[in-house]
Design an enzyme around this catalytic site. Sequence first.
Site, PDB file in Angstrom:
ATOM      1  N   ASN A 112      -7.173  -3.337  14.966  1.00 29.66           N
ATOM      2  CA  ASN A 112      -8.557  -3.660  14.616  1.00 29.66           C
ATOM      3  C   ASN A 112      -8.637  -4.831  13.629  1.00 29.66           C
ATOM      4  O   ASN A 112      -9.694  -5.103  13.072  1.00 29.66           O
ATOM      5  CB  ASN A 112      -9.260  -2.426  14.021  1.00 29.66           C
ATOM      6  N   HIS A 152      -6.957  -5.133  10.787  1.00 30.62           N
ATOM      7  CA  HIS A 152      -6.736  -4.845   9.365  1.00 30.62           C
ATOM      8  C   HIS A 152      -5.444  -5.476   8.856  1.00 30.62           C
ATOM      9  O   HIS A 152      -4.514  -5.720   9.630  1.00 30.62           O
ATOM     10  CB  HIS A 152      -6.786  -3.339   9.068  1.00 30.62           C
ATOM     11  N   ASP A 195       0.833  -1.204   0.000  1.00 31.65           N
ATOM     12  CA  ASP A 195       0.000   0.000   0.000  1.00 31.65           C
ATOM     13  C   ASP A 195       0.859   1.242   0.000  1.00 31.65           C
ATOM     14  O   ASP A 195       2.076   1.188   0.182  1.00 31.65           O
ATOM     15  CB  ASP A 195      -0.944  -0.010   1.213  1.00 31.65           C
ATOM     16  N   GLU A 213      -9.560  -2.371   6.103  1.00 27.33           N
ATOM     17  CA  GLU A 213     -10.121  -2.142   7.428  1.00 27.33           C
ATOM     18  C   GLU A 213     -11.341  -3.050   7.633  1.00 27.33           C
ATOM     19  O   GLU A 213     -11.846  -3.629   6.665  1.00 27.33           O
ATOM     20  CB  GLU A 213     -10.550  -0.667   7.542  1.00 27.33           C
TER      21      GLU A 213
HETATM   22  P1  PGA Z   1       2.362  -1.454  12.952  1.00 29.33           P
HETATM   23  O1  PGA Z   1       1.212  -1.552  11.880  1.00 29.33           O
HETATM   24  O2  PGA Z   1       3.406  -2.437  12.532  1.00 29.33           O
HETATM   25  O3  PGA Z   1       2.847  -0.051  12.857  1.00 29.33           O
HETATM   26  O4  PGA Z   1       1.755  -1.784  14.262  1.00 29.33           O
HETATM   27  C1  PGA Z   1       0.831  -2.790  11.426  1.00 29.33           C
HETATM   28  C2  PGA Z   1      -0.325  -2.622  10.486  1.00 29.33           C
HETATM   29  O5  PGA Z   1      -1.111  -1.680  10.680  1.00 29.33           O
HETATM   30  O6  PGA Z   1      -0.451  -3.443   9.570  1.00 29.33           O
END
Ligand code: PGA
Length: 259
Positions: A147, A149, A76, A154
Amino acid sequence: MNRLVSPNTETFSPQVVVKDVSLGASAAAADRFAEKIATTSDCVLGLATGGTPRDFYRLLAERDLCFSGVTTFNLDEYVGLAHDHPQSYRSYMRTHLFEKVGLDDRQTHFPVATSPTSDLQLAGAAYEKEIAAAGGIDLQLLGIGRNGHIAFNEPGASRTSRTRVVHLTESTIDANARFFDNRDQVPRQAISMGIASILDAKEIAVLAFGKQKSAAVAASLHGPVDASCPASFLRLHPNVTWYLDRDAMTSSSTEKSNA
Ligand code: PGA
């Protein structure tokens, strides 16, 4: 929320590697990627950004590996940030991996998202074509949000989703604000591979560390396979390994033993 997967859909039990601390889990994942790179000609990697994979990239870059035949596709990119913006995911990847191992711009791919007004839906389809033309992703790295995702898919994201423009949830904006000077600077949109794009990878490795991820890990491993926890869709893939530290595993084990 409607179930997107019928009770008859085949699901798989992922492999779960649990280490006492996150560094051990990062090293185990780096071992798998090193093996894949060393044994696969024209290896195509799917890559992720965020706080979680930093040790993983450092450890991978320290291995004695040849990246000349490697092609990468990132999951992304924010919409509206220039490539060289310090918080763009291309900048992150340059810093944490590409410059260390000599991966140049021709070998590395991101969904194009520099302008909120450019034709981003076409950009999504073009990215899917690029991945297919490279032969598909051999090994995909993922993190997971609190959450549930994966990439910027999401809760509510469809199992059939593909690369497209998405709106960040408030919780993701909050989580990512730590990388910016203030919350207002966090872009509200991103262009992200979809669930179906991710499930097309031949093999998937998920990293999750810390208590703040344990509920999402539990839901992914033991909850319903549906859009309420996008990472639960990974149970539809036959070759997924989760690399966890003890803290990320804690409540998932508890939930399982209580189930
Ligand atoms: P993070 O994010 O490694 O910064 O916790 C992981 C994600 O949102 O996929």
